[in-house]
Design an enzyme around this catalytic site. Structure first.
Site, mmCIF file in Angstrom:
data_model
loop_
_atom_site.group_PDB
_atom_site.id
_atom_site.type_symbol
_atom_site.label_atom_id
_atom_site.label_comp_id
_atom_site.label_asym_id
_atom_site.label_seq_id
_atom_site.Cartn_x
_atom_site.Cartn_y
_atom_site.Cartn_z
ATOM 1 N NE ARG A 236 6.421 -34.465 36.699
ATOM 2 C CZ ARG A 236 5.697 -33.403 36.426
ATOM 3 N NH1 ARG A 236 6.217 -32.193 36.540
ATOM 4 N NH2 ARG A 236 4.438 -33.510 36.051
ATOM 5 C CE LYS A 326 2.564 -36.571 29.068
ATOM 6 N NZ LYS A 326 2.968 -36.549 30.473
ATOM 7 C CG HIS A 327 -2.343 -34.996 27.206
ATOM 8 N ND1 HIS A 327 -1.307 -34.256 26.673
ATOM 9 C CD2 HIS A 327 -2.062 -35.143 28.535
ATOM 10 C CE1 HIS A 327 -0.441 -33.949 27.642
ATOM 11 N NE2 HIS A 327 -0.885 -34.475 28.777
ATOM 12 C CG HIS A 339 -3.094 -28.579 34.537
ATOM 13 N ND1 HIS A 339 -2.625 -28.678 33.258
ATOM 14 C CD2 HIS A 339 -2.477 -29.559 35.236
ATOM 15 C CE1 HIS A 339 -1.755 -29.667 33.183
ATOM 16 N NE2 HIS A 339 -1.648 -30.217 34.375
ATOM 17 C CG ASP A 423 -3.812 -35.547 32.235
ATOM 18 O OD1 ASP A 423 -2.968 -35.712 33.129
ATOM 19 O OD2 ASP A 423 -3.713 -34.659 31.367
#
Length: 700
Positions: A236, A326-327, A339, A423
């Site tokens: 990010r 995760k997850h 998603h 999530d």
């Protein structure tokens, strides 16, 4: 009597406000200082002793909240022969054995903590025994910060702690600075945390200021400032070090490298004020067709994933940043992107314990701070059904909303006591089928502590409040989550400061750490050690003369690969083919004049790596245009070779598209880096069988 007086005073105040016409929801009890304690005495703090110990102090207020205080304090040591302490609470050991009490006072309240330095049993070895220092906490009700905070919080404040929205955009613009509207939301909803995205974190200076402004907006309890800084394809920060991702780390087979990468990522985040990282991914990438995990996983072997994931976690948390596995209970053996839809993992519990659950159990045992759930169904664990709001059909309940998965399996059977976060609740696997409010209530009933990225903050908050009013959610259930959240905040020092460090000093410190030369070296070593030479028909290393031309060809990220190759061999031509991958006559002529051809392939799904895809057809056609060696680089997925194994002379897997990985591949091609990576996954044949086994890797 004191209790009666307090109630009487508040009653008079409320009556006066009613008479004056002011709304009662604006009434706030005056916050009065009631105690001062040493931060390390809090039971949630893992107090460790070294040659220097940075003691901190907390002001405790009558409304249950607490703040870090640094001014107006007097620090002292009862035995300076053992240790001294300066005016800022920094304790320095002298090297002498003995015990001392470190005391802090503000003139009204005081606290102390013991430091004991004693010889270590050398088990019969000759010579003077070494010494070790231990911090001995004081005990008592005054240190029960979490219990007292919860006792004094309103139900709105408690639920606010459990909400973690994103403010990626506002009115169509990326949020890179604090807006008055967002600041008001943080206050009005008593938010416990916020997640940041790439749109929010552009430069070191800007990010440091934005995070500091978020913390300033928090009224009582510091915010969990979170981000997905996994490394590799999920990175990010736009400034900072672009570390190779998990599968590259898995290829190194080095827990030390994974630990160093985790620590460096943690140091960069911590310097920016970000205190929770939603990493590492601890899914076992069993399924080569997985569209959402892939190279985000350390590999296809549960023991490798566990070993590397725990090492990464240790590095990250040693820097003061909470790690998140995760997850859960495992997204690695799916062929649907959550998603976009609702994936299923069909295995029974015994198989899950051996594969999917194994890394998570090891992470729990190693003390990981948080675990993120998967929007995936596990019918052999929970076969309960719900009616889809999208289709009206009966569907399976995903792990994120499953009491059997989160409470019965994770909490009770696996013994996990830390934070559980969902999530993102805006993902279609949840949002489409359950609706935002129903999903949030279900998730909290199931056992989650944090509702991440709720769709419609106001509606979800009200829905949770209504669920408490109706008895669908109990106050005890809410308070159990708030207890875990506040425990983590105290443990990681996420506490409001009465006198924060000036912004200029925070920025200066972040500029030293983010993208530092030390971190660049960690990045370089990880990238070089990860490069996996999967196939080599005596083509590598290339030993070309200056006048011999090398051609680099491909489409996605091909300029990056070409630039890295040009650093190794100046006489390099880069051909970026069109998106249909059809070679022009001019391009074919360039290829025919080359002494070596390097093709970069980039795929992220099954159709992309199919032998029939246009990209793979182009690679296979290269052998018809040249007798020179054809070397291919799988830029992202190691599985690319499935499509063209017979048609190329050499193949390298680099597992990601960050600059350091391109440089490492180019150095390997020309012999400047001896390949040492081992496949962290098995590469299957196109139709059946295994093309290259887990652990395969060649070298020079």
């Amino acid at each position: 009597m004191k209790h009666f007086n307090k109630i009487f005073s508040l009653t008079v105040l409320v009556l006066a406000l009613i008479i004056s016409g002011l709304p009662l929801n604006n009434v706030k009890a005056e916050s009065v200082l009631k105690d001062l304690i040493i931060y390390q005495n809090a039971p949630q703090v893992e107090a460790e002793a070294g040659e220097e110990i940075g003691m901190k102090a907390l002001n405790i207020y009558n409304d249950g909240h607490f703040t870090l205080v640094s001014e107006g304090l007097n620090w002292s040591s009862s035995n300076k022969t053992v240790a001294s302490v300066d005016e800022d609470g920094k304790v320095t050991l002298t090297g002498k054995n003995g015990k001392t009490f470190i005391k802090v006072s503000n003139g009204t309240y005081s606290d102390r903590i013991a430091v004991h330095v004693k010889p270590v049993d050398n088990k019969g070895e000759k010579g003077k025994p070494a010494s070790e220092a231990k911090i001995i906490k004081q005990k008592g009700e005054r240190y029960n910060l979490v219990d007292e905070a919860i006792e004094n919080m309103t139900i709105e404040e408690k639920i606010g702690q459990m909400l973690m929205p994103d403010f990626r955009n506002w009115d169509g613009e990326n949020v890179t600075e604090m807006l008055p509207e967002i600041e008001q939301l943080v206050k009005d909803y008593h938010l416990g945390g916020v997640i940041l995205f790439r749109e929010n974190v552009v430069t070191t200076e800007q990010t440091t200021k934005l995070v500091a402004d978020y913390q300033d907006a928090s009224e009582k309890y510091g915010l969990l400032m979170t981000i997905d800084q996994e490394g590799g394809i999920v990175t990010r920060l736009q400034s900072g070090t672009d570390f190779p991702g998990n599968m590259a780390l898995g290829a190194t087979r080095s827990p030390e490298i994974a630990r160093n990468v985790g620590k460096a990522i943690g140091e960069e985040l911590h310097s920016l004020g970000i205190n929770v990282n939603f990493a590492p991914v601890m899914d076992v990438n069993i399924n080569p067709d997985n569209p959402v995990i892939g190279v985000r996983s350390f590999g296809g072997d549960p023991e490798l994933v566990a070993e590397m994931g725990v090492a990464y976690t240790e590095g990250l948390q040693s820097a003061g940043v909470a790690a998140t596995a995760k997850h859960f209970p495992g997204h690695g053996d799916t062929a649907v992107d959550s998603h976009l839809g609702l994936p299923e993992v069909p295995h029974d519990k015994e198989r899950l314990k051996e594969v999917e659950l194994y890394p998570f159990q090891k992470a729990m045992d190693a003390g990981i701070d948080a675990i993120m759930t998967a929007h995936v169904t596990f019918p052999k664990i929970d076969d309960s059904k719900a009616i889809s709001k999208k289709t009206g059909e009966e569907i399976a309940v995903p792990a994120t909303l499953s009491h059997k998965v989160l409470t019965e399996l994770m909490r009770e059977e696996m013994g996990y006591e830390g934070i559980i976060t969902t999530d993102a609740m805006n993902m279609k696997a949840i949002a489409d089928h359950f609706g935002s409010v129903d999903a949030a209530v279900r998730a909290v009933k199931a056992g989650t502590d944090i509702v991440l990225m709720p769709v419609g903050l106001s509606e979800v908050r009200q829905g949770l409040l209504d669920a408490v009013d109706s008895g669908e959610l109990t106050v005890d259930r809410i308070e159990a989550s708030v207890e875990r959240i506040l425990t983590l905040k105290i443990k990681r020092g996420v506490i409001k400061e009465e006198t924060p460090l000036p912004l200029e000093e925070k920025i200066a410190e972040a500029n030293v750490i983010v993208g530092s030369e030390e971190h660049k070296q960690v990045e370089k070593e990880a990238a070089e050690r990860s490069i996996t030479l999967v196939k080599n028909e005596q083509a590598l290393p290339l030993n070309t003369t200056e006048d011999e031309k090398v051609v680099v060809i491909g489409n996605t990220f091909i300029e990056d690969l070409g630039e890295a190759v040009q650093e190794q061999h100046e006489n390099t031509t880069v051909i970026k083919v069109s998106s249909n991958y059809q070679l022009t006559e001019e391009q074919k002529a360039e290829i025919r004049g080359a002494s070596a051809v390097i093709a970069g392939t980039y795929t992220y799904n099954v159709s992309g790596r199919s032998p029939e895809s246009a990209q793979m057809q182009m690679v296979k056609a290269l052998q018809d245009e040249t007798d020179a060696p054809v070397i291919t680089v799988g830029i992202r997925n190691p599985y690319d070779i499935m499509a063209y194994n017979e048609e190329v002379d050499a193949y390298l897997a680099q597992y990601g598209f960050r600059t350091a990985s391109f440089k490492a591949s180019a150095a390997t091609i020309f012999g400047a880096n001896a390949p040492g990576g081992k496949l962290p996954v098995s590469i299957p044949g196109v139709d059946e069988g295994t093309l290259y086994e887990f652990g395969h890797g060649l070298t020079y």
